[in-house]
Design a protein around this motif. Structure first.
Motif, PDB file in Angstrom:
ATOM      1  N   UNK A  96     -12.165 -91.650 -91.285  1.00  0.00           N
ATOM      2  CA  UNK A  96     -12.307 -92.758 -90.347  1.00  0.00           C
ATOM      3  C   UNK A  96     -11.195 -93.786 -90.525  1.00  0.00           C
ATOM      4  N   UNK A  97     -10.808 -94.362 -89.399  1.00  0.00           N
ATOM      5  CA  UNK A  97      -9.749 -95.362 -89.352  1.00  0.00           C
ATOM      6  C   UNK A  97     -10.315 -96.649 -88.778  1.00  0.00           C
ATOM      7  N   UNK A  98      -9.697 -97.780 -89.081  1.00  0.00           N
ATOM      8  CA  UNK A  98     -10.177 -99.048 -88.490  1.00  0.00           C
ATOM      9  C   UNK A  98     -10.255 -98.992 -86.966  1.00  0.00           C
ATOM     10  N   UNK A  99      -9.398 -98.208 -86.352  1.00  0.00           N
ATOM     11  CA  UNK A  99      -9.406 -98.074 -84.892  1.00  0.00           C
ATOM     12  C   UNK A  99     -10.656 -97.372 -84.375  1.00  0.00           C
ATOM     13  N   UNK A 100     -11.424 -96.754 -85.250  1.00  0.00           N
ATOM     14  CA  UNK A 100     -12.674 -96.106 -84.857  1.00  0.00           C
ATOM     15  C   UNK A 100     -13.833 -97.096 -84.779  1.00  0.00           C
ATOM     16  N   UNK A 101     -13.602 -98.323 -85.171  1.00  0.00           N
ATOM     17  CA  UNK A 101     -14.645 -99.341 -85.107  1.00  0.00           C
ATOM     18  C   UNK A 101     -15.083 -99.555 -83.664  1.00  0.00           C
ATOM     19  N   UNK A 102     -16.385 -99.377 -83.431  1.00  0.00           N
ATOM     20  CA  UNK A 102     -16.924 -99.482 -82.081  1.00  0.00           C
ATOM     21  C   UNK A 102     -18.436 -99.306 -82.136  1.00  0.00           C
ATOM     22  N   UNK A 103     -19.069 -99.592 -81.015  1.00  0.00           N
ATOM     23  CA  UNK A 103     -20.454 -99.182 -80.823  1.00  0.00           C
ATOM     24  C   UNK A 103     -20.428 -97.776 -80.235  1.00  0.00           C
ATOM     25  N   UNK A 104     -21.143 -96.883 -80.862  1.00  0.00           N
ATOM     26  CA  UNK A 104     -21.181 -95.494 -80.424  1.00  0.00           C
ATOM     27  C   UNK A 104     -22.495 -95.240 -79.677  1.00  0.00           C
ATOM     28  N   UNK A 105     -22.361 -94.652 -78.505  1.00  0.00           N
ATOM     29  CA  UNK A 105     -23.504 -94.368 -77.653  1.00  0.00           C
ATOM     30  C   UNK A 105     -23.639 -92.871 -77.438  1.00  0.00           C
ATOM     31  N   UNK A 106     -24.872 -92.388 -77.422  1.00  0.00           N
ATOM     32  CA  UNK A 106     -25.085 -91.029 -76.964  1.00  0.00           C
ATOM     33  C   UNK A 106     -25.725 -91.082 -75.579  1.00  0.00           C
ATOM     34  N   UNK A 107     -25.483 -90.031 -74.824  1.00  0.00           N
ATOM     35  CA  UNK A 107     -25.969 -89.976 -73.452  1.00  0.00           C
ATOM     36  C   UNK A 107     -26.314 -88.538 -73.102  1.00  0.00           C
ATOM     37  N   UNK A 108     -27.248 -88.369 -72.186  1.00  0.00           N
ATOM     38  CA  UNK A 108     -27.688 -87.038 -71.775  1.00  0.00           C
ATOM     39  C   UNK A 108     -27.419 -86.823 -70.295  1.00  0.00           C
ATOM     40  N   UNK A 109     -27.001 -85.608 -69.974  1.00  0.00           N
ATOM     41  CA  UNK A 109     -26.734 -85.216 -68.594  1.00  0.00           C
ATOM     42  C   UNK A 109     -27.631 -84.048 -68.218  1.00  0.00           C
ATOM     43  N   UNK A 110     -28.057 -84.033 -66.963  1.00  0.00           N
ATOM     44  CA  UNK A 110     -28.999 -83.009 -66.518  1.00  0.00           C
ATOM     45  C   UNK A 110     -28.363 -81.638 -66.336  1.00  0.00           C
ATOM     46  N   UNK A 111     -27.049 -81.593 -66.179  1.00  0.00           N
ATOM     47  CA  UNK A 111     -26.354 -80.302 -66.098  1.00  0.00           C
ATOM     48  C   UNK A 111     -26.173 -79.787 -67.518  1.00  0.00           C
ATOM     49  N   UNK A 112     -27.089 -79.007 -67.986  1.00  0.00           N
ATOM     50  CA  UNK A 112     -27.092 -78.637 -69.395  1.00  0.00           C
ATOM     51  C   UNK A 112     -25.959 -77.699 -69.770  1.00  0.00           C
TER      52      UNK A 112
END
Length: 124
Positions: free
Chosen positions: A85-101
């Protein structure tokens, strides 16, 4: 489907974290899942995505081969393993789901369900 992302925290540069995205409410195998991140003052950025049978795509420019996405359908969970990991990876990470599996998509508009995000902070 409801999504809950967790596993973020504070880590030193060069360290690793494993994020989890836990799904509930609907059959997990009906969805493909993506990870996105948003750093302060920046636009949301695609990280990786995985379809229901494990086919995956990554953002090569941002991830540089350091991240791995996987899923365990028996646990209704998608993981994002982040190494070097790098300082540039600092962020809020979100997961999301799509109906096209079947489709692992990098487009936020393809995702209909979003988790609340988990903060990753990488110190230098």
């Amino acid at each position: 489907v409801q999504l809950q992302a967790f596993g973020g925290g504070l880590v030193q540069a060069g360290g690793s974290l494993k994020l989890s995205c836990l799904a509930s409410g609907r059959t997990f195998t009906s969805y493909s899942v993506g990870w996105f991140r948003q750093a302060p003052g920046k636009e949301r950025e695609f990280v990786a995505a995985i379809n229901w049978v494990g086919g995956s795509i990554f953002n090569p420019d941002a991830m540089k081969g350091r991240f791995t996405i996987s899923r365990d359908n028996s646990k209704n969970t998608v993981y994002l393993q982040m190494n070097s990991l790098e300082p540039e990876d600092t962020a809020v990470y979100y997961c999301a789901a799509a109906s096209d599996r079947w489709r692992s998509s990098s487009r936020p508009d393809d995702y209909h369900y979003w988790g609340q995000g988990t903060l990753v902070t990488v110190s230098s």
